[in-house]
Design a protein around this motif. Structure first.
Motif, PDB file in Angstrom:
ATOM      1  N   TYR A  86     -25.780 -22.504  -5.173  1.00  0.00           N
ATOM      2  CA  TYR A  86     -24.596 -23.194  -5.296  1.00  0.00           C
ATOM      3  C   TYR A  86     -23.441 -22.064  -5.457  1.00  0.00           C
ATOM      4  O   TYR A  86     -23.527 -21.027  -6.163  1.00  0.00           O
ATOM      5  CB  TYR A  86     -24.335 -24.001  -6.345  1.00  0.00           C
ATOM      6  N   ASN A  87     -22.387 -21.968  -4.569  1.00  0.00           N
ATOM      7  CA  ASN A  87     -21.143 -21.380  -4.832  1.00  0.00           C
ATOM      8  C   ASN A  87     -20.234 -21.938  -6.045  1.00  0.00           C
ATOM      9  O   ASN A  87     -19.772 -22.777  -5.704  1.00  0.00           O
ATOM     10  CB  ASN A  87     -20.366 -21.108  -3.356  1.00  0.00           C
ATOM     11  N   THR A 100     -19.172 -10.436   1.521  1.00  0.00           N
ATOM     12  CA  THR A 100     -18.419  -9.666   2.406  1.00  0.00           C
ATOM     13  C   THR A 100     -18.506  -8.042   1.967  1.00  0.00           C
ATOM     14  O   THR A 100     -19.126  -7.800   0.878  1.00  0.00           O
ATOM     15  CB  THR A 100     -16.816  -9.966   2.502  1.00  0.00           C
ATOM     16  N   ALA A 101     -17.990  -7.151   2.891  1.00  0.00           N
ATOM     17  CA  ALA A 101     -18.291  -5.808   2.606  1.00  0.00           C
ATOM     18  C   ALA A 101     -17.604  -5.388   1.158  1.00  0.00           C
ATOM     19  O   ALA A 101     -16.553  -5.903   0.844  1.00  0.00           O
ATOM     20  CB  ALA A 101     -17.567  -4.942   3.787  1.00  0.00           C
ATOM     21  N   ARG A 102     -18.419  -4.586   0.556  1.00  0.00           N
ATOM     22  CA  ARG A 102     -17.806  -4.146  -0.926  1.00  0.00           C
ATOM     23  C   ARG A 102     -17.739  -5.470  -1.954  1.00  0.00           C
ATOM     24  O   ARG A 102     -17.214  -5.154  -2.989  1.00  0.00           O
ATOM     25  CB  ARG A 102     -16.636  -3.339  -0.891  1.00  0.00           C
ATOM     26  N   GLY A 103     -18.477  -6.646  -1.572  1.00  0.00           N
ATOM     27  CA  GLY A 103     -18.323  -7.669  -2.422  1.00  0.00           C
ATOM     28  C   GLY A 103     -19.401  -7.542  -3.439  1.00  0.00           C
ATOM     29  O   GLY A 103     -20.382  -6.953  -3.598  1.00  0.00           O
ATOM     30  N   MET A 104     -19.377  -8.340  -4.638  1.00  0.00           N
ATOM     31  CA  MET A 104     -20.019  -8.403  -5.761  1.00  0.00           C
ATOM     32  C   MET A 104     -20.228 -10.010  -6.379  1.00  0.00           C
ATOM     33  O   MET A 104     -19.374 -10.418  -6.533  1.00  0.00           O
ATOM     34  CB  MET A 104     -19.480  -7.354  -6.726  1.00  0.00           C
ATOM     35  N   ALA A 105     -21.432 -10.226  -6.550  1.00  0.00           N
ATOM     36  CA  ALA A 105     -21.549 -11.555  -7.010  1.00  0.00           C
ATOM     37  C   ALA A 105     -22.841 -11.526  -7.788  1.00  0.00           C
ATOM     38  O   ALA A 105     -23.763 -10.806  -7.996  1.00  0.00           O
ATOM     39  CB  ALA A 105     -21.841 -12.529  -5.932  1.00  0.00           C
ATOM     40  N   MET A 117     -23.951 -18.963  -8.032  1.00  0.00           N
ATOM     41  CA  MET A 117     -23.454 -17.707  -7.732  1.00  0.00           C
ATOM     42  C   MET A 117     -21.898 -17.697  -7.852  1.00  0.00           C
ATOM     43  O   MET A 117     -21.162 -18.663  -7.545  1.00  0.00           O
ATOM     44  CB  MET A 117     -23.778 -17.273  -6.203  1.00  0.00           C
ATOM     45  N   SER A 118     -21.324 -16.345  -8.308  1.00  0.00           N
ATOM     46  CA  SER A 118     -19.875 -16.402  -8.666  1.00  0.00           C
ATOM     47  C   SER A 118     -19.649 -15.257  -8.387  1.00  0.00           C
ATOM     48  O   SER A 118     -20.479 -14.144  -8.650  1.00  0.00           O
ATOM     49  CB  SER A 118     -19.566 -16.857 -10.001  1.00  0.00           C
ATOM     50  N   GLY A 119     -18.501 -14.820  -7.840  1.00  0.00           N
ATOM     51  CA  GLY A 119     -18.003 -13.179  -7.378  1.00  0.00           C
ATOM     52  C   GLY A 119     -16.961 -13.226  -6.436  1.00  0.00           C
ATOM     53  O   GLY A 119     -16.549 -14.177  -6.176  1.00  0.00           O
TER      54      GLY A 119
END
Length: 123
Positions: A86-87, A100-105, A117-119
């Motif tokens: 789940y988001n 996405t690019a350069r994303g972090m979660a 998931m969170s981020g």
């Protein structure tokens, strides 16, 4: 130990994964499926067209894994069929499918087959 049973250490405090004040990194440059040993780590993904798969029955409850997309390309998030993912930022609870690019979660495993998931950069 002091009278309150608090411990003070002069050196580095560590366990089997390393310094407890650090988050161990595991760098990947190809498609990857999380394994139990990834618990408590930051998985960095770098490359084009990559997929990170989150399987069920791999992590124990109360385990967390951080995912860092270090590339300029989107990272696909996949899961095995018995895994619920789940988001946390989506009120509908929809499963995230992209970082996405350069994303972090971070994925927090509520159980062996349920993760939240969170981020930044999840969709």
């Amino acid at each position: 130990l002091d009278s309150s049973q608090n411990a003070t250490f002069a050196g580095t405090v560590s366990d089997s994964k390393g310094d407890l004040r650090s988050i161990p990194k595991s760098a990947k440059t190809a498609n990857y499926t999380l394994v139990a040993a990834d618990g408590g780590k930051c998985i960095t993904m770098s490359g084009s067209g990559l997929t990170l798969t989150i399987p069920h029955n791999t992590m124990t409850a109360q385990t967390a894994v951080t995912i860092l997309n270090t590339s300029a390309n989107d990272l696909t998030i996949a899961k095995t069929s018995s895994m619920s993912l789940y988001n946390s930022a989506d009120p509908s609870g929809a499963m995230p499918t992209k970082l996405t690019a350069r994303g972090m979660a971070t994925v927090y495993f509520e159980g062996q087959d349920t993760g939240y998931m969170s981020g930044a950069g999840l969709s």
